[in-house]
Design an enzyme around this catalytic site. Structure first.
Site, mmCIF file in Angstrom:
data_model
loop_
_atom_site.group_PDB
_atom_site.id
_atom_site.type_symbol
_atom_site.label_atom_id
_atom_site.label_comp_id
_atom_site.label_asym_id
_atom_site.label_seq_id
_atom_site.Cartn_x
_atom_site.Cartn_y
_atom_site.Cartn_z
ATOM 1 N N HIS A 26 -3.697 -5.486 0.215
ATOM 2 C CA HIS A 26 -3.307 -5.736 1.607
ATOM 3 C C HIS A 26 -3.253 -7.220 1.937
ATOM 4 O O HIS A 26 -4.151 -7.743 2.599
ATOM 5 C CB HIS A 26 -4.275 -5.025 2.569
ATOM 6 C CG HIS A 26 -4.092 -3.549 2.597
ATOM 7 N ND1 HIS A 26 -3.132 -2.938 3.381
ATOM 8 C CD2 HIS A 26 -4.708 -2.563 1.910
ATOM 9 C CE1 HIS A 26 -3.186 -1.634 3.183
ATOM 10 N NE2 HIS A 26 -4.126 -1.373 2.296
ATOM 11 N N GLU A 46 -1.676 -8.511 4.197
ATOM 12 C CA GLU A 46 -1.627 -8.676 5.667
ATOM 13 C C GLU A 46 -3.025 -8.831 6.265
ATOM 14 O O GLU A 46 -3.166 -9.285 7.395
ATOM 15 C CB GLU A 46 -0.870 -7.518 6.328
ATOM 16 C CG GLU A 46 -1.649 -6.228 6.546
ATOM 17 C CD GLU A 46 -1.761 -5.374 5.292
ATOM 18 O OE1 GLU A 46 -1.457 -5.875 4.188
ATOM 19 O OE2 GLU A 46 -2.159 -4.199 5.424
ATOM 20 N N CYS A 63 0.828 -1.213 0.000
ATOM 21 C CA CYS A 63 0.000 0.000 0.000
ATOM 22 C C CYS A 63 0.863 1.263 0.000
ATOM 23 O O CYS A 63 1.465 1.591 -1.011
ATOM 24 C CB CYS A 63 -0.997 -0.026 1.157
ATOM 25 S SG CYS A 63 -2.332 1.185 0.903
#
Ligand code: MN
Length: 233
Positions: free
Chosen positions: A210, A212, A107
């Site tokens: 993302h 994560e 990001c």
């Protein structure tokens, strides 16, 4: 010995504090690495010493990159920056490139890498690149938000073995002009670059989405973390 990944801290301006999303750590751990969060420092010697402990660097998400770094004035009320992070990450990325250490940007990390190498950003996608593509999704953040097309022959295509995938999306900035030396590995339906890499480097990748948040449920997200950690072996 597991590879150690230096992880850039997140910044909370309200608490004047650094913090970490567990997903960044867990994503690295499940891929076989050990995450290590850096302190907020742009001291060259401290960073040299810290980076000597690490096998790779993760540039995390977070605040907007300062538009001054790509020669623009911030759009009022739409851009929230953290100059301290910009200066720390400039030093870290410069050292990582000098050492040809594997780097993954996520990001803001993708946006920072693009600016570092001389590219520019849309300061606010809804204002500057309005489209049907939902780049700023609401929670839950592991939910797919939009499709991306994977460039054939790119390292990401080799990693995932597919021509397209659905990704989550939680960003209001994005790459306007791609920096010299970077190549697009995936793009959104509105044309926005969603993954880039620098050919000729050991591993210098960045994704706008993302992993994560999505690595628990999404094999493609795990594959990105895995290729990153495997590049350090
Ligand atoms: Mn997006």
């Amino acid at each position: 010995m597991k590879p150690i990944v230096g992880v850039m801290p997140l910044w909370d301006e309200y608490k004047d504090s650094i913090w970490m999303l567990p997903g960044y750590f867990d994503g690295i751990s499940q891929a076989g690495g050990i995450p290590l969060m850096f302190p907020f420092s742009d001291d060259e010697q401290e960073l040299d010493q810290l980076m000597g402990l690490c096998d790779g660097i993760l540039l995390t998400g977070g605040h907007d990159v300062s538009p001054e770094l790509y020669g623009e004035t911030p759009m009022e009320g739409l851009v929230v920056t953290c100059p301290k992070r910009d200066s720390m990450e400039s030093a870290v990325l410069r050292k990582a490139v000098e050492r040809d250490m594997p780097v993954l940007g996520i990001c803001r990390g993708l946006q920072f890498i693009n600016v570092f190498f001389g590219g520019s950003l849309y300061q606010d996608i809804p204002t500057q690149l309005p489209s049907e593509t939902e780049h700023h999704q609401a929670a839950p953040y592991d939910r797919p938000s939009h499709e991306v097309t994977v460039v054939e022959g790119s390292p990401l295509h080799r990693c995932l073995g597919r021509d397209s995938l659905y990704v989550n999306s939680c960003h209001h900035q994005g790459i306007k002009e791609l920096a010299p030396g970077l190549e697009t590995m995936a793009f959104a339906p509105d044309g926005l670059a969603e993954a880039v890499c620098m050919p000729g480097k050991r591993f210098l990748w960045a994704v706008q989405w993302h992993p994560e948040f999505s690595y628990r449920t999404d094999e493609n997200s795990r594959a990105v973390f895995r290729d990153f950690v495997d590049s350090m072996l």
